[in-house]
Design a protein around this motif. Structure first.
Motif, PDB file in Angstrom:
ATOM      1  N   ALA A   1      10.750   6.021  -0.458  1.00  0.00           N
ATOM      2  CA  ALA A   1      10.829   4.754  -0.628  1.00  0.00           C
ATOM      3  C   ALA A   1      10.000   4.214   0.388  1.00  0.00           C
ATOM      4  CB  ALA A   1      12.100   4.103  -0.527  1.00  0.00           C
ATOM      5  N   SER A   2      10.192   4.657   1.636  1.00  0.00           N
ATOM      6  CA  SER A   2       9.250   4.057   2.685  1.00  0.00           C
ATOM      7  C   SER A   2       8.381   4.873   3.827  1.00  0.00           C
ATOM      8  CB  SER A   2      10.224   3.296   3.747  1.00  0.00           C
ATOM      9  OG  SER A   2      11.340   2.421   3.200  1.00  0.00           O
ATOM     10  N   HIS A   3       8.193   6.125   3.043  1.00  0.00           N
ATOM     11  CA  HIS A   3       7.294   7.020   3.891  1.00  0.00           C
ATOM     12  C   HIS A   3       6.586   7.974   3.249  1.00  0.00           C
ATOM     13  CE1 HIS A   3      10.921   6.242   6.560  1.00  0.00           C
ATOM     14  NE2 HIS A   3       9.891   5.897   7.494  1.00  0.00           N
ATOM     15  N   CYS A   4       5.597   8.284   3.626  1.00  0.00           N
ATOM     16  CA  CYS A   4       4.828   9.601   3.054  1.00  0.00           C
ATOM     17  C   CYS A   4       4.388  10.497   4.178  1.00  0.00           C
ATOM     18  CB  CYS A   4       3.506   9.256   2.184  1.00  0.00           C
ATOM     19  SG  CYS A   4       2.426   8.222   3.006  1.00  0.00           S
TER      20      CYS A   4
ATOM     21  N   ASP B   1      -2.003  -1.452 -11.914  1.00  0.00           N
ATOM     22  CA  ASP B   1      -0.603  -1.254 -10.983  1.00  0.00           C
ATOM     23  C   ASP B   1      -0.740  -0.981  -9.623  1.00  0.00           C
ATOM     24  OD1 ASP B   1       0.081  -1.464 -13.753  1.00  0.00           O
ATOM     25  OD2 ASP B   1       1.445   0.712 -13.722  1.00  0.00           O
ATOM     26  N   VAL B   2      -1.996  -0.148  -9.454  1.00  0.00           N
ATOM     27  CA  VAL B   2      -2.122   0.164  -8.173  1.00  0.00           C
ATOM     28  C   VAL B   2      -2.256  -1.047  -7.370  1.00  0.00           C
ATOM     29  CG1 VAL B   2      -3.811   1.295  -6.612  1.00  0.00           C
ATOM     30  CG2 VAL B   2      -2.898   2.435  -8.716  1.00  0.00           C
TER      31      VAL B   2
ATOM     32  N   ILE C   1       3.609   8.721   7.855  1.00  0.00           N
ATOM     33  CA  ILE C   1       3.024   7.306   7.812  1.00  0.00           C
ATOM     34  C   ILE C   1       4.162   6.412   7.310  1.00  0.00           C
ATOM     35  CG2 ILE C   1       1.199   5.780   6.863  1.00  0.00           C
ATOM     36  CD1 ILE C   1      -0.422   8.790   6.403  1.00  0.00           C
ATOM     37  N   PRO C   2       4.320   5.396   7.798  1.00  0.00           N
ATOM     38  CA  PRO C   2       5.542   4.471   7.195  1.00  0.00           C
ATOM     39  C   PRO C   2       5.097   3.757   6.144  1.00  0.00           C
ATOM     40  CG  PRO C   2       4.778   3.313   9.171  1.00  0.00           C
ATOM     41  CD  PRO C   2       3.808   4.816   8.874  1.00  0.00           C
ATOM     42  N   VAL C   3       4.729   4.240   4.931  1.00  0.00           N
ATOM     43  CA  VAL C   3       4.473   3.506   3.714  1.00  0.00           C
ATOM     44  C   VAL C   3       5.070   4.319   2.756  1.00  0.00           C
ATOM     45  CG1 VAL C   3       2.498   2.725   2.233  1.00  0.00           C
ATOM     46  CG2 VAL C   3       2.219   2.567   4.672  1.00  0.00           C
ATOM     47  N   GLY C   4       5.558   3.749   1.707  1.00  0.00           N
ATOM     48  CA  GLY C   4       6.338   4.612   0.496  1.00  0.00           C
ATOM     49  C   GLY C   4       6.143   3.749  -0.529  1.00  0.00           C
ATOM     50  N   HIS C   5       6.920   4.301  -1.832  1.00  0.00           N
ATOM     51  CA  HIS C   5       6.628   3.560  -3.128  1.00  0.00           C
ATOM     52  C   HIS C   5       7.369   2.186  -3.019  1.00  0.00           C
ATOM     53  CE1 HIS C   5      10.868   4.515  -4.207  1.00  0.00           C
ATOM     54  NE2 HIS C   5      10.714   5.852  -3.803  1.00  0.00           N
ATOM     55  N   SER C   6       8.218   1.653  -1.920  1.00  0.00           N
ATOM     56  CA  SER C   6       8.607   0.720  -2.034  1.00  0.00           C
ATOM     57  C   SER C   6       7.463  -0.410  -1.610  1.00  0.00           C
ATOM     58  CB  SER C   6       9.947   0.340  -1.363  1.00  0.00           C
ATOM     59  OG  SER C   6       9.505   0.630   0.280  1.00  0.00           O
TER      60      SER C   6
ATOM     61  N   PRO D   1       1.867   4.632  -4.899  1.00  0.00           N
ATOM     62  CA  PRO D   1       2.728   5.367  -5.935  1.00  0.00           C
ATOM     63  C   PRO D   1       3.530   6.698  -5.707  1.00  0.00           C
ATOM     64  CG  PRO D   1       0.573   4.962  -6.556  1.00  0.00           C
ATOM     65  CD  PRO D   1       0.546   4.548  -5.125  1.00  0.00           C
ATOM     66  N   ARG D   2       4.429   6.920  -6.282  1.00  0.00           N
ATOM     67  CA  ARG D   2       4.917   7.933  -5.896  1.00  0.00           C
ATOM     68  C   ARG D   2       4.170   9.284  -6.529  1.00  0.00           C
ATOM     69  NH1 ARG D   2      10.932   8.484  -6.213  1.00  0.00           N
ATOM     70  NH2 ARG D   2      11.897   6.490  -6.611  1.00  0.00           N
TER      71      ARG D   2
END
Ligand SMILES: *Cc1c(COP(=O)(O)O)cnc(C)c1O
Length: 418
Positions: A355-358, A399-400, A322-327, A331-332
């Motif tokens: 940064a950009s993926h999970c 923070d979330v 999935i193209p979602v990361g901590h950037s 959260p990491r």
């Protein structure tokens, strides 16, 4: 007065921490059309794969109603600082601008006040920080309420009122123990009298912030009420609406509701620590963090996942990227127990959040496909509730929300997510 937007908060009956008598719904809706129609639902999720944030206008309005119910119909000053707690300043404000329970908006940056004005938001805005003289002039001209708290503020705002030939509307900011902003309560009296005697300034309210240390909160409340009582009885100064309660106090401390409440977090549908257990405020997450699956693949036994090879497949298994990361603000630490919703089921995050993926583990079957919508945060499943993600990652729920990247595109959503 050329700069007066609709009356902010009027002068409350008594104003002394008593429930506001007959808190009438705020004001006559202005005739001008909304800057946009926040109720217009997205026709469908976007066709691209990049992540986006959906702002659920129905949920946001429902949360405003719920907060108003909890505080017995008192007006709600919606704090929408820090990019609307990550949901998008203009998107959130456009929706709440039409909600009758919302009296106005609080922000902590000049830039955000200007953005709200430029977006055509009609409800009053209270700036909860210091502005330069030039900034204050523009803001007050455009109807923003200021929050004096320094020794030089009475003179500054008096001069501004003379320049504009109209009194500067203010809510005086008092420090009852936070030592962050506000005029210290123990030396505030002559300073308040100075402001009250200044024809260039009009006091509409007075407020403070709590430390959220319960016993001390009560002491702070005593200091605040004492001071307001004294300046009224001994100095003849009416402070207008008194407000202090943020989400924590809306959830836990009815005696702090005073004339108006000033929550942020709960309006967006997250709960303060202990709030879910307390069950006093029934709000729903008003946003979703989403993206489309960009890769589905089968791992062989022994194949590893992501940086550090934190995950090794013990047996053949399907995974999805999935193209979602901590950037983007995810959260990491989500790799330590968070799950992602795809097609009605949640799947564990594995390997690492880069940064950009999970990457999530689907299981022995390819139960997701490239292009499926994945939801990482939202109301649709208990596993992706922002408070659950907060608990599982050990990060504050503030923070979330607030660390969601401001660059994520925002999509209004008028109803249930698709
Ligand atoms: C952020 C803030 C609030 C709202 O706090 P929540 O905990 O999000 O409800 C209220 N008042 C002030 C001065 C703030 O800075």
């Amino acid at each position: 007065m050329p700069h007066s937007r609709r009356t902010f908060l009027g002068i409350a009956a008594g104003g002394l921490g008593l429930p506001l008598l007959g808190h009438t719904p705020s004001a006559v809706p202005a005739a001008a059309p909304s800057p946009r129609d926040p109720a217009a639902p997205a026709a469908a999720p976007p066709d691209g794969y990049d992540p986006w944030i959906e702002v659920d206008a129905d949920a946001l309005r429902g949360n405003a109603r719920e907060v108003a119910r909890v505080v017995d119909g008192r007006p709600v000053l919606a704090v929408i600082k820090n990019n609307g707690y990550g949901l998008g300043l203009e998107e959130v404000a456009a929706t709440l601008d039409d909600a009758p329970q919302i009296e106005g908006f609080g922000v902590v940056k000049v830039e955000e006040a200007v953005r709200l004005l430029d977006a055509g938001i009609r409800k009053p805005i209270l700036l909860l920080t210091r502005a330069s003289d030039a900034e204050a002039e523009e803001l007050v001209r455009r109807g923003v309420r200021m929050a004096p708290y320094t020794d030089d503020d009475p003179a500054r705002f008096a001069a501004l009122g003379r320049r504009l030939q109209a009194p500067v509307p203010v809510h005086v900011y008092l420090d009852t123990g936070m030592s962050r902003l506000g005029m210290p309560f123990h030396r505030a009296r002559p300073w308040i009298v100075e402001i009250a005697n200044e024809p260039g300034i009009r006091i509409e309210g007075a407020f403070m912030g709590f430390t959220e240390e319960r016993d001390f909160d009560l002491e702070q409340l005593r200091r605040f009420r004492d001071l307001a009582g004294r300046v009224r009885d001994e100095d003849g100064v009416e402070l207008g609406r008194l407000h202090a309660a943020s989400s924590n106090h809306v959830t836990f401390l009815p005696e702090s509701f005073l004339d108006m409440v000033r929550p942020g977090l709960v309006l967006f549908g997250a709960q303060v620590a202990g709030g879910r257990e307390a069950g006093t405020v029934g709000v729903t997450p008003a946003f979703r963090l989403r993206a489309r699956v960009i890769r589905v693949e089968r791992l062989r036994a022994g194949d590893s996942v992501s940086y550090g090879r934190n995950y090794i497949a013990e047996a053949p298994v399907w995974v999805a990227t999935i193209p979602v990361g901590h950037s983007d603000g995810y959260p990491r630490q989500a790799v330590d127990g968070c799950r992602v919703l795809i097609g009605g089921r949640t799947h564990p995050v594995i390997g690492a959040v880069s940064a950009s993926h999970c990457i999530v583990e689907l299981g022995p079957e390819p139960t997701a496909a490239v292009g499926d919508v994945a939801t990482l945060l939202g109301p649709d499943h208990p596993d992706i509730h922002p408070n659950e993600v907060s608990d599982r990652t050990g990060r504050s729920v503030y923070d979330v929300l607030m660390h969601l990247s401001p660059g994520l595109p925002k999509r209004a959503w008028g109803g249930a997510g698709g």
